[in-house]
Design an enzyme around this catalytic site. Structure first.
Site, PDB file in Angstrom:
ATOM      1  CB  SER A 146      -3.695 -23.757 102.911  1.00 48.75           C
ATOM      2  OG  SER A 146      -4.163 -24.476 104.045  1.00 48.75           O
ATOM      3  CG  ASP A 147      -1.780 -19.003 107.358  1.00 47.16           C
ATOM      4  OD1 ASP A 147      -1.781 -19.769 108.341  1.00 47.16           O
ATOM      5  OD2 ASP A 147      -1.472 -17.800 107.447  1.00 47.16           O
ATOM      6  CB  CYS A 148      -4.486 -22.661 109.916  1.00 49.95           C
ATOM      7  SG  CYS A 148      -2.935 -23.547 110.213  1.00 49.95           S
ATOM      8  CB  SER A 150      -5.737 -20.350 103.152  1.00 45.37           C
ATOM      9  OG  SER A 150      -4.766 -19.841 103.941  1.00 45.37           O
TER      10      SER A 150
END
Length: 629
Positions: A146-148, A150
């Site tokens: 995941s993007d941080c 998310s």
């Protein structure tokens, strides 16, 4: 190993999102607006990081941010709340292309999903995006991250689920293997206890992350006995690496205007040079965002100082250039010098992660400074721009007192040396613009939130990027001049290509509906269009030239005006000629995508454009493949 114990071996890079809107603060991280260019960049970048030792990894790269992520914070809309409404057509022929090439050609070890929603579903919770596309269709060998935070974002900010356990379960079941952030660590166990998730789901995610650790050699014992175990601080900032940083900066500089020609400057005629502007003596600005610690900087002022005596005035105290207090001294400097170099543009206070631009003009009173200095300047005035995104500099393009314009991007630690080498002709510029430079008017009634690539006359919507926008530009995609001149001639290319059909798909007539063949119904494997091009350097300087090969498909409502299908850089000495062979994969690059998201090969006349040269090739369907020259 592990960067002296301070970091891991997984690199969440490259960013290969499409630079769809010129205001995007993170456009500077990307390879530009073209999907094929971005995809080739992605695959090459990944191979460079990961090495070529089969399944073993030097480091693990990650292509980000999947998908349709190209808005950070514009007009009250931010990436944590944004729902990108995207057509199947645009997903297939624009947004997914770089990621598909990254996974299938680059063999990347990881893909990162983004903060935004796509058509109402957070990307990190969408099994169609993660499980079916990345892992199923493209066969990712690696992990999805995941993007941080998310997952936390779609629970807390988007309220996509009513409990944190459902959020955790949705992510893992959709195909997320790793959470950058605390959310899954806090809530996954109770998701299992509540029966929302099985241990098998967790094991699958663990297999995908642990396998990458194994491929990195983390379980192979003493690092010094491993292939890269001998690397250490002695290998950082070596002369070779610093020379590479300089060469990359030189190659990345784009000559936009050269009236006269006024460049290159002469160190005999231009002995005293006024160096002016808020970016004239900067260091950290040159490395943009997401950079490590530089070995050391050469600023533009220092670089130019190696060729000439300099008179330095900042003109504006920073890029915001809120007042004209420092204008007078800058104007005086230009009156005393044999040439004036203005180093203007942007920095991370204007365009950055979490910060999209409001407009495309030079900030504050920069334009006024440039015009006033150029009016006073005794010698030629050269405008050097540092920025990640495009700038509307039509005023300078059209002003005869501004002799030349150079775009340096954010050129890195050796930027000042590279800029000076180009200005004084030690290096011949060969860079090309990776995005369209639009006029300010382009964005007047254009919301960043409107994702459509194609124009709409009824909505008075202009379309986006060179592939679909037909209106006025300041400088087009692919623009870039040289101190020499190159001439192209097509030496050899077929005029007819027969596309062999795969007999398994029933009747030929059904396959060739509407004068286009479904890519899945063609025998694609080795079907390429080979073009031989002679490139002649007819000027007086040796130079590198990038051949940009575009295709214009037969007219169709949904086809791009033109599409980059190949590019090749060639070095040609003055007076010499080189033959360049280009192979265009027919199914990949001569196909277009219809409204339902299906990729088809249009039959009929395709025009191949290389510089000012055009070659027509006719595609027709054949049950047996025949190519006639």
């Amino acid at each position: 190993m592990y960067n002296g114990g301070t970091a891991g071996l997984t690199y969440w890079s490259p960013n290969v999102n499409i630079f769809r809107d010129p205001r995007w603060g993170r456009g500077q991280e990307t390879p530009g607006e073209d999907p094929v260019l971005s995809g080739k960049y992605a695959a090459s970048y990944v191979r460079g990081l990961q090495g070529s030792d089969g399944d073993r990894l030097k480091v693990a790269a990650s292509c980000k941010h999947f998908t349709a992520y190209d808005l950070d914070n514009w007009n009250g809309v931010d990436r944590f709340h944004f729902n990108a409404k995207v057509s199947k057509q645009d997903i297939e022929d624009t947004f997914d292309v770089p990621f598909r090439m990254c996974v299938m050609e680059g063999k990347v070890a990881s893909v990162m999903c983004s903060y935004n929603q796509v058509n109402g579903v957070p990307t990190c919770a969408d099994p169609n995006i993660l499980k079916r596309t990345i892992r199923g269709e493209w066969r990712l060998n690696g992990y999805i991250v995941s993007d941080c935070d998310s997952v936390g974002v779609y629970y807390d900010t988007q309220h996509f689920t009513s409990t944190p356990e459902e959020a955790a379960a949705d992510a893992i079941r959709a195909g997320l293997d790793l959470d950058c952030g605390p959310f899954l660590g806090l809530h996954t166990e109770s998701a299992v206890q509540r029966g929302l998730l099985s241990e098998i789901d967790i094991n699958n995610a663990l297999v995908n992350t642990l396998t990458v650790q194994m491929r990195l050699g983390m379980f192979d014992g003493e690092p010094s006995s491993q292939p890269y175990g001998h690397l250490g601080p002695k290998d950082v900032c070596t002369p070779d690496h610093q020379e590479l940083a300089l060469e990359a900066a030189r190659q990345g500089i784009v000559l936009l205007k050269n009236q006269g020609p006024s460049l290159p400057l002469s160190h005999i005629r231009h002995r005293t040079v006024a160096v002016i502007g808020p970016n004239s003596d900067v260091t950290v600005t040159m490395i943009g965002n997401y950079a490590g610690i530089a070995c050391g900087y050469t600023t533009p002022l220092q670089g130019i100082g190696r060729y000439a005596r300099t008179i330095h005035q900042q003109g504006c105290k920073d890029v915001a250039c809120a007042d004209d207090q420092l204008f007078g001294a800058a104007i005086d400097a230009s009156r005393q010098a044999d040439a004036t170099i203005l180093v203007m543009g942007l920095d991370q206070s204007i365009e950055a992660e979490a910060l999209d631009r409001a407009g495309l003009l030079l900030p504050g009173r920069q334009q006024e400074l440039v015009s006033k200095v150029s009016m006073a300047s005794k010698g030629p005035t050269i405008l050097v721009l540092m920025s990640g995104g495009p700038i509307d500099v039509a005023f300078a393009k059209n002003d005869p007192r501004i002799a030349a314009i150079i775009w340096a991007g954010y050129p890195g630690q050796a930027g000042g040396t590279a800029i000076a080498d180009i200005l004084f002709g030690t290096s011949n510029p060969g860079g090309k613009l990776p995005m369209t430079w639009y006029p300010q008017e382009y964005i007047t009634n254009l919301p960043m939130t409107e994702m459509a690539m194609r124009p709409s006359q009824s909505k008075r919507y202009p379309g986006r990027t060179y592939r679909f926008y037909k209106g006025p530009v300041v400088y087009p995609f692919g623009h870039g001049m040289s101190y020499t001149n190159f001439v192209h001639t097509v030496a050899n290319a077929p005029t007819v290509v027969a596309v062999p059909l795969d007999g398994r798909h029933g009747s030929i007539n059904a396959t060739i509906s509407g004068k286009a063949i479904k890519v899945t119904h063609a025998k694609c494997n080795r079907l390429t269009l080979g073009v031989q091009v002679d490139v002649k350097n007819v000027g007086s300087k040796d130079g590198a030239h990038t051949l940009l090969v575009f295709s214009t498909p037969p007219a169709g409502h949904w086809a791009p005006h033109k599409q980059l299908v190949a590019f090749e850089k060639v070095h040609v000495p003055a007076g010499a000629q080189q033959r360049v062979g280009i192979n265009i994969h027919v199914c990949k690059y001569l196909s277009v995508v219809d409204r339902s998201g299906t990729r088809r090969i249009p039959l009929g006349e395709h025009n191949i454009h290389i510089g000012g040269t055009k070659h027509s090739v006719s595609l027709h369907a054949a049950t047996l493949g025949v190519i006639k020259s």
